[in-house]
Design a protein around this motif. Structure first.
Motif, PDB file in Angstrom:
ATOM      1  N   THR A  88      -0.132 -13.779 -35.844  1.00 23.91           N
ATOM      2  CA  THR A  88       1.205 -13.771 -35.553  1.00 23.91           C
ATOM      3  C   THR A  88       1.799 -14.794 -34.702  1.00 23.91           C
ATOM      4  O   THR A  88       2.815 -15.522 -34.974  1.00 23.91           O
ATOM      5  CB  THR A  88       2.019 -12.528 -35.081  1.00 23.91           C
ATOM      6  OG1 THR A  88       1.323 -11.370 -35.998  1.00 23.91           O
ATOM      7  CG2 THR A  88       3.387 -12.557 -34.916  1.00 23.91           C
ATOM      8  N   SER A  89       0.987 -15.183 -33.536  1.00 27.27           N
ATOM      9  CA  SER A  89       1.478 -15.996 -32.593  1.00 27.27           C
ATOM     10  C   SER A  89       1.326 -17.704 -33.425  1.00 27.27           C
ATOM     11  O   SER A  89       2.020 -18.538 -32.674  1.00 27.27           O
ATOM     12  CB  SER A  89       0.492 -15.947 -31.472  1.00 27.27           C
ATOM     13  OG  SER A  89      -1.002 -16.343 -31.748  1.00 27.27           O
ATOM     14  N   GLY A  90       0.512 -17.860 -34.159  1.00 24.89           N
ATOM     15  CA  GLY A  90       0.482 -19.141 -34.869  1.00 24.89           C
ATOM     16  C   GLY A  90       1.590 -19.474 -36.092  1.00 24.89           C
ATOM     17  O   GLY A  90       1.645 -20.541 -36.425  1.00 24.89           O
ATOM     18  N   CYS A  91       2.030 -18.230 -36.571  1.00 18.17           N
ATOM     19  CA  CYS A  91       3.058 -18.546 -37.620  1.00 18.17           C
ATOM     20  C   CYS A  91       4.104 -19.344 -37.264  1.00 18.17           C
ATOM     21  O   CYS A  91       4.780 -19.948 -37.952  1.00 18.17           O
ATOM     22  CB  CYS A  91       3.508 -16.996 -38.112  1.00 18.17           C
ATOM     23  SG  CYS A  91       1.961 -16.210 -39.049  1.00 18.17           S
ATOM     24  N   GLY A  92       4.711 -18.969 -36.073  1.00 21.11           N
ATOM     25  CA  GLY A  92       5.859 -19.800 -35.609  1.00 21.11           C
ATOM     26  C   GLY A  92       5.489 -21.441 -35.392  1.00 21.11           C
ATOM     27  O   GLY A  92       6.242 -22.219 -35.804  1.00 21.11           O
ATOM     28  N   GLN A  93       4.111 -21.483 -35.351  1.00 21.79           N
ATOM     29  CA  GLN A  93       4.059 -22.944 -35.161  1.00 21.79           C
ATOM     30  C   GLN A  93       3.762 -23.688 -36.474  1.00 21.79           C
ATOM     31  O   GLN A  93       4.021 -24.737 -36.653  1.00 21.79           O
ATOM     32  CB  GLN A  93       2.445 -23.237 -34.328  1.00 21.79           C
ATOM     33  CG  GLN A  93       2.544 -23.069 -32.711  1.00 21.79           C
ATOM     34  CD  GLN A  93       1.417 -23.770 -32.082  1.00 21.79           C
ATOM     35  OE1 GLN A  93       0.573 -24.342 -32.733  1.00 21.79           O
ATOM     36  NE2 GLN A  93       1.762 -23.734 -30.753  1.00 21.79           N
ATOM     37  N   LEU A  94       3.319 -22.773 -37.464  1.00 18.94           N
ATOM     38  CA  LEU A  94       3.049 -23.461 -38.761  1.00 18.94           C
ATOM     39  C   LEU A  94       4.849 -23.687 -39.393  1.00 18.94           C
ATOM     40  O   LEU A  94       5.318 -24.494 -39.899  1.00 18.94           O
ATOM     41  CB  LEU A  94       2.607 -22.296 -39.577  1.00 18.94           C
ATOM     42  CG  LEU A  94       2.502 -22.533 -41.190  1.00 18.94           C
ATOM     43  CD1 LEU A  94       1.557 -23.896 -41.423  1.00 18.94           C
ATOM     44  CD2 LEU A  94       1.874 -21.435 -41.810  1.00 18.94           C
ATOM     45  N   ALA A  95       5.556 -22.793 -38.982  1.00 13.86           N
ATOM     46  CA  ALA A  95       7.052 -23.059 -39.323  1.00 13.86           C
ATOM     47  C   ALA A  95       7.796 -24.087 -38.830  1.00 13.86           C
ATOM     48  O   ALA A  95       8.467 -24.932 -39.233  1.00 13.86           O
ATOM     49  CB  ALA A  95       7.839 -21.644 -39.002  1.00 13.86           C
ATOM     50  N   ASP A  96       7.223 -24.431 -37.416  1.00 14.54           N
ATOM     51  CA  ASP A  96       7.516 -25.618 -36.765  1.00 14.54           C
ATOM     52  C   ASP A  96       7.117 -26.886 -37.343  1.00 14.54           C
ATOM     53  O   ASP A  96       8.228 -27.892 -37.718  1.00 14.54           O
ATOM     54  CB  ASP A  96       7.335 -25.713 -35.033  1.00 14.54           C
ATOM     55  CG  ASP A  96       8.091 -24.514 -34.252  1.00 14.54           C
ATOM     56  OD1 ASP A  96       9.074 -24.060 -34.921  1.00 14.54           O
ATOM     57  OD2 ASP A  96       7.503 -24.342 -33.411  1.00 14.54           O
ATOM     58  N   LEU A  97       5.880 -26.699 -37.931  1.00 11.71           N
ATOM     59  CA  LEU A  97       5.589 -27.837 -38.414  1.00 11.71           C
ATOM     60  C   LEU A  97       6.057 -28.209 -39.757  1.00 11.71           C
ATOM     61  O   LEU A  97       6.133 -29.492 -40.343  1.00 11.71           O
ATOM     62  CB  LEU A  97       3.889 -27.809 -38.676  1.00 11.71           C
ATOM     63  CG  LEU A  97       2.853 -27.747 -37.551  1.00 11.71           C
ATOM     64  CD1 LEU A  97       1.461 -27.454 -38.016  1.00 11.71           C
ATOM     65  CD2 LEU A  97       3.070 -29.390 -37.095  1.00 11.71           C
TER      66      LEU A  97
END
Length: 204
Positions: A88-97
């Motif tokens: 879950t913590s990395g999903c936001g970064q994927l969306a940012d990318l």
């Protein structure tokens, strides 16, 4: 009649075939995100269905506490289910990318489905083509967001007495984003897989 698990030589060939398929999946993800993707060495094991959730929990231990999960069934000569598990913590970064706003919940879910489709499709198609087997896919479905790993993995359409478990993790360079691709191949597919691996080996 109980299906025999793959022998050591067959396992080695399978690992080589999976490496190539996973490389294709990683390249597809890197092209989508325009960032370098690191891949782990595939981990292959023969498990009872009852042990599946426990085994996957061990493979992804220490990665994250809550997860988003997408599953996709595959069928034809090779049959099974594949999961992509996103911390879950990395999903936001994927969306940012990908340029998504943090409030675009539906867009985030569509992104997870799209990335899953790319990873599973590229990997399994790559494997099937190398061993000259036919494979088809159901549409990917989101099985949960922000949940513990076991609740996601119990979201399966079918269960088998024994199955081949394959796990690889993907990590984006210079990012906290990581995901695990977990494939569960049915006992009934093993002889198709075995014959394909023998043909693959004999072609070299």
């Amino acid at each position: 009649m109980k299906t025999e698990s793959l022998n050591e030589e067959e396992n080695e060939i399978l690992q080589e075939v999976i490496n190539i398929g996973m490389g294709q999946a990683g390249a597809s993800l890197a092209k989508l995100l325009d960032i370098f993707v690191n891949l782990s060495v595939p981990r292959v094991s023969w498990v009872n269905d009852d042990d599946f959730v426990l085994k996957v929990g061990e493979l992804v231990a220490d990665s994250d506490d809550s997860w988003a999960g997408v599953r996709q069934a595959f069928y034809n000569q090779l049959e099974g289910e594949a999961f992509v598990l996103y911390g879950t913590s990395g999903c936001g970064q994927l969306a940012d990318l990908m340029g998504y706003d943090n409030n675009e919940g539906m867009a985030h879910e569509e992104l997870l489905l799209d990335v899953t489709n790319i990873l599973i499709g590229a990997c399994l198609v790559g494997v099937a083509q190398q061993i000259d087997k036919q494979i088809d896919f159901a549409a990917p479905t989101l099985v949960g967001v922000g949940k513990p790993i076991d609740s996601l993995l119990y979201s399966r359409d079918r269960e088998w007495d024994q199955c081949l478990l394959i796990e690889v993790n993907f990590h984006l360079e210079e990012s906290n984003f990581a995901c695990h691709l977990v494939m569960l191949m049915s006992e009934g597919s093993i002889e198709q897989l075995r014959s394909g691996l023998v043909s693959f080996m004999e072609s070299y």
